[in-house]
Design an enzyme around this catalytic site. Structure first.
Site, mmCIF file in Angstrom:
data_model
loop_
_atom_site.group_PDB
_atom_site.id
_atom_site.type_symbol
_atom_site.label_atom_id
_atom_site.label_comp_id
_atom_site.label_asym_id
_atom_site.label_seq_id
_atom_site.Cartn_x
_atom_site.Cartn_y
_atom_site.Cartn_z
ATOM 1 N N HIS A 92 0.859 -1.199 0.000
ATOM 2 C CA HIS A 92 0.000 0.000 0.000
ATOM 3 C C HIS A 92 0.895 1.248 0.000
ATOM 4 O O HIS A 92 1.955 1.255 0.621
ATOM 5 C CB HIS A 92 -0.910 -0.012 1.232
ATOM 6 N N GLU A 161 -4.004 2.078 -7.443
ATOM 7 C CA GLU A 161 -4.364 3.157 -6.531
ATOM 8 C C GLU A 161 -3.443 4.362 -6.764
ATOM 9 O O GLU A 161 -2.362 4.442 -6.152
ATOM 10 C CB GLU A 161 -4.197 2.705 -5.080
HETATM 11 P P1 PGA Z 1 -9.514 6.068 0.310
HETATM 12 O O1 PGA Z 1 -8.297 5.080 0.494
HETATM 13 O O2 PGA Z 1 -10.697 5.269 -0.158
HETATM 14 O O3 PGA Z 1 -9.723 6.684 1.666
HETATM 15 O O4 PGA Z 1 -9.108 7.087 -0.714
HETATM 16 C C1 PGA Z 1 -8.094 4.036 -0.415
HETATM 17 C C2 PGA Z 1 -6.895 3.221 -0.021
HETATM 18 O O5 PGA Z 1 -5.934 3.785 0.526
HETATM 19 O O6 PGA Z 1 -6.861 1.999 -0.231
#
Ligand code: PGA
Length: 245
Positions: A92, A161
């Site tokens: 992540h 992401e």
């Molecule tokens: P968020 O985070 O939905 O708060 O933007 C997504 C993530 O970090 O997986």
């Protein structure tokens, strides 16, 4: 409409008691949750309680991260053997940024979850600078290149992401996400056989909430969402689920 997976990354939003209250609400709304695939990634300290209280065997429970050390003198660490789980997240961007995790370390974690046959979400995504310099695809390809060292044996998910979309309320256009998922798919095609590739899932994450989830859900290559903030608030989760079913 295809069946979409919602993976809730609760980060450090909910403590143990709040996590229990959340899953009790899921138990009371059981019917809606039968119609979607749900994965919950609570704080590690809440995993046992969440599992004990949750009255829904198809919902998977996972670790947000883990150490490469299995057991021993590693103060403050936890490993994939620390607690019973169904799945895990690695790489992540918050781990990469706040804990300086690099691709080497992330590969080691993937090798561990792969060896233990634990379903894993690998997160990839470019920063705002990289996007503005037109380097988004380069960044993704380089993050994915660690996979050439992995003889994949597990259900692997790649979560795209973009860092600039996480927690900002800024969501890329569907075209942008589709283009990035196609890039990921073609990279995976160069690494794995058709058979292995068809078992891989592609997720999008970054400011997904009840206002945008339905619109994003028809992106052809998309199998699910990794959701942070909105997934840690039960009312928002219910709205997202109702918008999908
Ligand atoms: P968020 O985070 O939905 O708060 O933007 C997504 C993530 O970090 O997986």
């Amino acid at each position: 409409m295809k069946k979409i997976t919602l993976a809730l990354n609760w980060k450090l939003y909910l403590n143990e008691l709040e996590s229990i209250e959340f899953v009790e609400k899921i138990n009371h709304s059981k019917n809606q949750f039968d119609l979607i695939d749900l994965e919950i990634y609570p704080s590690a300290t809440a995993i046992r309680s969440v599992r004990n209280v949750l009255n829904h065997s198809s919902i998977k429970i996972g670790l947000q991260d883990f150490s490469i050390f299995e057991k021993g003198a590693f103060t403050g660490s936890l490993s994939l053997s620390s607690i019973e789980i169904d799945c895990c997240i690695v790489g992540h961007s918050e781990r990469r940024d706040f804990y300086n995790e690099n691709d080497n370390l992330i590969l080691k974690k993937l090798q561990i979850s792969n060896a233990k046959k634990i379903s894993t979400i690998l997160c990839v995504g470019e920063s705002l600078n990289e996007k503005e310099e037109g380097l988004s695809k380069e960044r993704i390809k380089s993050q994915l290149s660690i996979l050439k060292n992995l003889d994949i044996q597990i259900p692997l998910t790649i979560a795209y992401e973009p860092i600039w979309a996480i927690g900002t309320g800024e969501v890329p256009s569907k075209e942008y996400i589709s283009d990035m998922l196609s890039t990921i798919k073609s990279e995976l095609n160069t690494l794995y056989s058709h058979e292995k590739n068809s078992a891989l899932r592609l997720f999008y994450g970054g400011s997904v909430d009840e206002t945008n989830i339905r619109n994003l859900s028809d992106i052809v290559l998309l199998d699910g969402f990794l959701i942070g903030s909105a997934g840690s608030k039960f009312e928002k989760l219910m709205k997202m689920v109702n918008n999908l079913i």
